[in-house]
Design an enzyme around this catalytic site. Structure first.
Site, PDB file in Angstrom:
ATOM      1  N   GLU A 264      38.704  46.790  44.048  1.00  9.49           N
ATOM      2  CA  GLU A 264      38.336  46.004  42.864  1.00  9.49           C
ATOM      3  C   GLU A 264      39.065  46.468  41.605  1.00  9.49           C
ATOM      4  O   GLU A 264      39.286  45.679  40.683  1.00  9.49           O
ATOM      5  CB  GLU A 264      36.820  46.064  42.629  1.00  9.49           C
ATOM      6  CG  GLU A 264      35.990  45.346  43.684  1.00  9.49           C
ATOM      7  CD  GLU A 264      36.110  43.831  43.619  1.00  9.49           C
ATOM      8  OE1 GLU A 264      36.443  43.302  42.546  1.00  9.49           O
ATOM      9  OE2 GLU A 264      35.890  43.172  44.652  1.00  9.49           O
TER      10      GLU A 264
ATOM     11  N   GLU B  76      40.787  31.586  41.092  1.00  2.00           N
ATOM     12  CA  GLU B  76      41.114  32.996  41.348  1.00  2.00           C
ATOM     13  C   GLU B  76      41.781  33.074  42.702  1.00  2.00           C
ATOM     14  O   GLU B  76      41.325  32.468  43.666  1.00  2.00           O
ATOM     15  CB  GLU B  76      39.859  33.895  41.478  1.00  2.00           C
ATOM     16  CG  GLU B  76      39.095  34.217  40.251  1.00  2.00           C
ATOM     17  CD  GLU B  76      37.853  35.067  40.605  1.00  2.00           C
ATOM     18  OE1 GLU B  76      37.965  36.017  41.415  1.00  2.00           O
ATOM     19  OE2 GLU B  76      36.779  34.779  40.069  1.00  2.00           O
TER      20      GLU B  76
END
Length: 309
Positions: free
Chosen positions: A286, A228
């Site tokens: 987020e 990621e």
């Protein structure tokens, strides 16, 4: 996939192909998605749910049924790159389950006649020291769990998956981290010098700190896959903007083929987080890591074809 408004898997796969995206990471097994990936040629990193780790570690029949449900039916038609047992659970309550879960999954795959490398994904919080990069080492909390995993991965030549986020280091302290250093800007000047090695971006510095930690833990030569990395395009965090997110991810795509100062010329297999903005994530940054909106329009353009050059 933490959203209630995403396109159907077949549309997403068409979007991968149109965007020159060659490999994807699934954080949890989903048979509808795996079905849609059949015959696509797209490489797949398949994760277990963290809440399944304890049972995968303690129950070989559960590991066997996991493989029978999520790998075996798709094995001929889906190009599995890795299976990762857990995401960012070291250090923590589930950490001790990771290696036994990896071993049980590997045994189940072998029993099914399948060869898929099994590993785990860690956050850079496993590092106790990361500055300068050559001083990178695992923390006292993480080392007892990580060291046996490193040995296990080294014995099979399987990479460790690491989530690398210059964004969070920058946003936690924007006054002391130069933005262009965090964004991998080609014009950035060296912000860190380490034993004569100049670092012009934080991504390389973090990755080389991981390599140094692996070497100290007996993992010389162990590869790292960046499972990621990304930059938010909004949500109110420091530096979270469409312009910065586009700069980071486009710079990243052009950069990772070159390797790092510690491993020059060794291309780094890297996964960008994330494909879509996700409306069921916590509010703020987020929800804003996506390259695409749920309607499949671009938040900003990333030229994945630049990776090959």
């Amino acid at each position: 996939m933490i959203a209630d408004n995403l396109p159907s898997p077949d549309k997403v796969i068409a979007l991968y192909r149109a965007s020159n995206i060659t490999d994807v990471r699934l954080f949890h097994p989903d048979t509808t998605v795996l079905d849609a990936l059949r015959g696509s040629g797209i490489g797949v990193v398949l994760g277990t749910l963290n809440e399944d780790l304890a049972r995968l570690a303690s129950d070989t029949s559960f590991a066997a049924s996991w493989v029978q449900s999520y790998v075996q039916p798709f094995a001929g038609a889906v190009r599995f790159r890795y299976i990762n047992a857990g995401n960012e659970v070291i250090p923590g309550d589930d950490a001790s389950s990771v290696l036994p879960a990896m071993k049980n999954l590997e045994s189940a795959l072998r029993a099914a006649g399948l060869t898929v490398p099994v590993t785990t994904a860690v956050a850079t919080s496993v590092l106790g020291s990361s500055y300068p990069p050559s001083q990178g080492e695992f923390s006292e909390a993480a080392l007892p769990t990580v060291a046996p995993i490193v040995s296990y991965l080294a014995s099979s030549g399987t990479p460790l998956l690491v989530n690398v986020y210059p964004y969070f280091a920058y946003s936690a302290d924007p006054s002391s981290v130069p933005l262009d250093y965090a964004l991998l800007s080609p014009s950035a000047s060296a912000a860190v010098t380490d034993g004569g090695v100049a670092y012009t971006n934080m991504f390389d510095a973090i990755l080389d700190a991981v390599y140094a930690a692996l070497e100290k833990a007996g993992g010389q030569g162990l590869e790292v896959v960046v499972s990621e990395t990304g930059w938010p395009s909004g949500g109110g965090g420091a530096g979270a903007s469409v312009e910065n997110a586009a700069a980071y991810n486009n710079n990243l795509v052009r950069h990772v083929g070159r390797g790092t100062p510690r491993r020059p010329g060794k291309a780094v297999e890297t996964y960008i987080f994330a494909m879509f903005n996700e409306n069921q994530k916590p509010e703020g940054v987020e929800q804003n890591f996506g390259l695409f909106q749920p309607d499949m329009s671009e938040v900003y353009h990333v030229d994945f074809s630049a990776a090959s050059s």
